[in-house]
Write a protein that holds these residues in place. Structure first.
Motif, PDB file in Angstrom:
ATOM      1  N   LYS A  25     -10.353 -40.342  96.540  1.00 36.81           N
ATOM      2  CA  LYS A  25      -9.698 -39.433  97.481  1.00 36.81           C
ATOM      3  C   LYS A  25      -8.183 -39.543  97.373  1.00 36.81           C
ATOM      4  O   LYS A  25      -7.465 -38.541  97.449  1.00 36.81           O
ATOM      5  CB  LYS A  25     -10.158 -39.721  98.910  1.00 36.81           C
ATOM      6  N   GLU A  26      -7.706 -40.769  97.184  1.00 33.96           N
ATOM      7  CA  GLU A  26      -6.280 -40.996  97.023  1.00 33.96           C
ATOM      8  C   GLU A  26      -5.770 -40.262  95.783  1.00 33.96           C
ATOM      9  O   GLU A  26      -4.749 -39.570  95.827  1.00 33.96           O
ATOM     10  CB  GLU A  26      -6.024 -42.503  96.901  1.00 33.96           C
ATOM     11  N   GLN A  27      -6.497 -40.378  94.695  1.00 39.12           N
ATOM     12  CA  GLN A  27      -6.105 -39.708  93.459  1.00 39.12           C
ATOM     13  C   GLN A  27      -6.087 -38.190  93.657  1.00 39.12           C
ATOM     14  O   GLN A  27      -5.174 -37.506  93.192  1.00 39.12           O
ATOM     15  CB  GLN A  27      -7.041 -40.081  92.319  1.00 39.12           C
ATOM     16  N   GLU A  32      -2.260 -32.746  94.709  1.00 41.31           N
ATOM     17  CA  GLU A  32      -1.821 -31.648  95.575  1.00 41.31           C
ATOM     18  C   GLU A  32      -0.298 -31.569  95.571  1.00 41.31           C
ATOM     19  O   GLU A  32       0.390 -32.568  95.463  1.00 41.31           O
ATOM     20  CB  GLU A  32      -2.305 -31.872  97.014  1.00 41.31           C
ATOM     21  N   ALA A  33       0.194 -30.364  95.719  1.00 42.57           N
ATOM     22  CA  ALA A  33       1.633 -30.171  95.834  1.00 42.57           C
ATOM     23  C   ALA A  33       1.885 -29.244  97.003  1.00 42.57           C
ATOM     24  O   ALA A  33       1.433 -28.111  96.976  1.00 42.57           O
ATOM     25  CB  ALA A  33       2.208 -29.581  94.557  1.00 42.57           C
ATOM     26  N   PRO A  34       2.522 -29.672  98.022  1.00 38.94           N
ATOM     27  CA  PRO A  34       3.012 -31.024  98.234  1.00 38.94           C
ATOM     28  C   PRO A  34       1.877 -31.962  98.661  1.00 38.94           C
ATOM     29  O   PRO A  34       0.826 -31.519  99.116  1.00 38.94           O
ATOM     30  CB  PRO A  34       4.026 -30.866  99.362  1.00 38.94           C
ATOM     31  N   VAL A  35       2.132 -33.243  98.546  1.00 37.46           N
ATOM     32  CA  VAL A  35       1.150 -34.251  98.942  1.00 37.46           C
ATOM     33  C   VAL A  35       0.989 -34.201 100.458  1.00 37.46           C
ATOM     34  O   VAL A  35       1.970 -34.119 101.198  1.00 37.46           O
ATOM     35  CB  VAL A  35       1.608 -35.659  98.494  1.00 37.46           C
ATOM     36  N   ALA A  36      -0.240 -34.250 100.917  1.00 32.28           N
ATOM     37  CA  ALA A  36      -0.530 -34.273 102.354  1.00 32.28           C
ATOM     38  C   ALA A  36      -0.229 -35.679 102.871  1.00 32.28           C
ATOM     39  O   ALA A  36      -1.072 -36.566 102.813  1.00 32.28           O
ATOM     40  CB  ALA A  36      -1.976 -33.883 102.609  1.00 32.28           C
ATOM     41  N   VAL A  37       0.980 -35.871 103.348  1.00 35.27           N
ATOM     42  CA  VAL A  37       1.461 -37.198 103.722  1.00 35.27           C
ATOM     43  C   VAL A  37       0.621 -37.815 104.847  1.00 35.27           C
ATOM     44  O   VAL A  37       0.301 -38.995 104.796  1.00 35.27           O
ATOM     45  CB  VAL A  37       2.959 -37.148 104.100  1.00 35.27           C
ATOM     46  N   ILE A 111       1.565 -42.793  91.884  1.00 33.86           N
ATOM     47  CA  ILE A 111       2.542 -43.005  92.959  1.00 33.86           C
ATOM     48  C   ILE A 111       3.932 -43.195  92.354  1.00 33.86           C
ATOM     49  O   ILE A 111       4.905 -42.595  92.811  1.00 33.86           O
ATOM     50  CB  ILE A 111       2.160 -44.223  93.823  1.00 33.86           C
ATOM     51  N   GLY A 112       4.016 -44.016  91.322  1.00 33.34           N
ATOM     52  CA  GLY A 112       5.300 -44.257  90.668  1.00 33.34           C
ATOM     53  C   GLY A 112       5.895 -42.988  90.093  1.00 33.34           C
ATOM     54  O   GLY A 112       7.104 -42.748  90.193  1.00 33.34           O
ATOM     55  N   THR A 113       5.056 -42.159  89.498  1.00 35.14           N
ATOM     56  CA  THR A 113       5.524 -40.896  88.921  1.00 35.14           C
ATOM     57  C   THR A 113       6.046 -39.977  90.014  1.00 35.14           C
ATOM     58  O   THR A 113       7.112 -39.362  89.867  1.00 35.14           O
ATOM     59  CB  THR A 113       4.378 -40.217  88.145  1.00 35.14           C
ATOM     60  N   ARG A 114       5.293 -39.867  91.108  1.00 34.88           N
ATOM     61  CA  ARG A 114       5.750 -39.022  92.228  1.00 34.88           C
ATOM     62  C   ARG A 114       7.060 -39.529  92.806  1.00 34.88           C
ATOM     63  O   ARG A 114       7.965 -38.752  93.095  1.00 34.88           O
ATOM     64  CB  ARG A 114       4.694 -39.004  93.353  1.00 34.88           C
ATOM     65  N   LEU A 115       7.153 -40.838  92.976  1.00 32.86           N
ATOM     66  CA  LEU A 115       8.364 -41.427  93.534  1.00 32.86           C
ATOM     67  C   LEU A 115       9.553 -41.193  92.609  1.00 32.86           C
ATOM     68  O   LEU A 115      10.643 -40.825  93.057  1.00 32.86           O
ATOM     69  CB  LEU A 115       8.158 -42.920  93.779  1.00 32.86           C
ATOM     70  N   THR A 118      10.632 -37.584  92.890  1.00 28.23           N
ATOM     71  CA  THR A 118      11.331 -37.359  94.158  1.00 28.23           C
ATOM     72  C   THR A 118      12.746 -37.926  94.091  1.00 28.23           C
ATOM     73  O   THR A 118      13.709 -37.264  94.515  1.00 28.23           O
ATOM     74  CB  THR A 118      10.555 -37.993  95.324  1.00 28.23           C
ATOM     75  N   ASN A 119      12.883 -39.135  93.558  1.00 28.12           N
ATOM     76  CA  ASN A 119      14.212 -39.747  93.452  1.00 28.12           C
ATOM     77  C   ASN A 119      15.130 -38.950  92.536  1.00 28.12           C
ATOM     78  O   ASN A 119      16.314 -38.784  92.833  1.00 28.12           O
ATOM     79  CB  ASN A 119      14.096 -41.193  92.963  1.00 28.12           C
TER      80      ASN A 119
END
Length: 153
Positions: A25-27, A32-37, A111-115, A118-119
């Motif tokens: 589920k996490e994957q 999704e874009a944007p991620v459902a925070v 997660i690292g790729t998304r971060l 974003t950065n």
């Protein structure tokens, strides 16, 4: 099998199945874009609770091995499982552990790729505007109606 060690192996195997469901589920949320925070936050809490359960089951297994005079690592567990006739569930547990480890690493990379993305986006916007977009309180700064990200006014 009624042996507490065999029961622990089955419980651990089942708990890992639930953990892997959370990882899946996490994957899915990362695609999704944007991620459902909010959903990701709830899932992270659930993941942490399940990780705690897995740690407890591992601790129980190690304690049972020590009580019976076996090495508390994989070798001791393999020996005891074989002597109890439950080596199939032990092997299935080991396979599931490896699958969960792999999936968790994949999710960590996502997660690292998304971060990183974003950065880099924030860095670009800061360079373009010549200022930060967020104030010290973490909230967006209020700019006047004539403010443009392009020229920083």
């Amino acid at each position: 099998m009624n042996d507490p060690f065999a029961i622990n192996l089955q419980q651990h195997h089942d708990a890992l199945g639930e953990f892997m469901t959370v990882l899946d589920k996490e994957q899915a949320l990362f695609t999704e874009a944007p991620v459902a925070v909010d959903a990701l936050s709830r899932l992270t809490e659930r993941k942490a609770a399940q990780a705690k359960t897995l740690e407890q089951l591992d601790g129980q297994r190690r304690a049972m091995l020590a009580e019976r005079g076996y090495d508390t690592g994989r070798e001791g567990a393999s020996e005891l499982a074989a002597s109890l006739g439950c080596d199939a569930i032990w092997q299935a547990l080991l396979e599931r552990i490896e699958a969960a480890r792999t999936q968790n690493q994949i999710n960590g990379l996502a997660i690292g790729t998304r971060l990183d993305h974003t950065n880099r986006t924030l860095s670009f916007l800061q360079r373009e505007t010549g200022q930060t977009l967020y104030g010290p309180n973490g909230r967006t700064r209020a700019y006047g109606p004539n403010h443009s990200l392009r020229n920083g006014v």
